[in-house]
Design an enzyme around this catalytic site. Structure first.
Site, short mmCIF file in Angstrom:
data_model
loop_
_atom_site.label_atom_id
_atom_site.label_comp_id
_atom_site.label_asym_id
_atom_site.label_seq_id
_atom_site.Cartn_x
_atom_site.Cartn_y
_atom_site.Cartn_z
CB CYS A 1 -8.78 -9.07 -6.67
SG CYS A 1 -9.69 -7.58 -6.25
CB CYS B 1 -12.42 -9.24 -7.07
SG CYS B 1 -11.60 -7.85 -7.88
#
Length: 136
Positions: A30, A33
């Site tokens: 991600c 992230c």
């Protein structure tokens, strides 16, 4: 800092034990992230009085569903075991993160942040804007 909980009751007990708690629900692979991770770690080391934890969303599906977390990253804020209304998700900049901490009175002012020793680590640093610096 990385934790996992068997149930939402276990998490509620943990949240009640910590006066100020910041929870980052993240996923692997991600990009947002990965962008948030170093920011989160810097603030965690600069403010030891605040408990910062990271929860892998896929391993904590029951808790994520209970807290209405549907995307990664999602950052939640707890005070005295109570979930606060403020939440951050998606592309979270350092400015957004810092402003959330200030607005929730987790930290006092933005000048307090500069007084703390928040160190950024970089793989490469180019000093100068001359021909060599621009070529680098």
């Amino acid at each position: 800092m990385l934790k996992s909980f068997k149930s939402s009751e276990d998490f509620a007990s943990f949240a009640n034990e910590n006066h100020l708690l910041v929870v980052d629900f993240f996923s692997t692979d991600c990009p947002p992230c990965e962008k948030l991770a170093p920011i989160y770690e810097r603030y965690a080391s600069a403010y030891p009085e605040i408990k910062f934890i990271k929860l892998f969303r896929q391993e904590n599906r029951e808790l994520a569903t209970f807290l209405n977390v549907n995307s990664s990253p999602t950052v939640l804020f707890f005070k005295n075991g109570r979930l606060l209304d403020k939440r951050l998700s998606g592309e979270i900049s350092e400015g957004d993160f810092k402003q959330a901490l200030i607005s929730l009175d987790f930290i006092k002012t933005s000048s307090e942040i500069s007084e703390k020793n928040i160190v950024e680590t970089r793989d490469l640093l180019i000093i100068g804007s001359g021909p060599a610096g621009l070529s680098a």
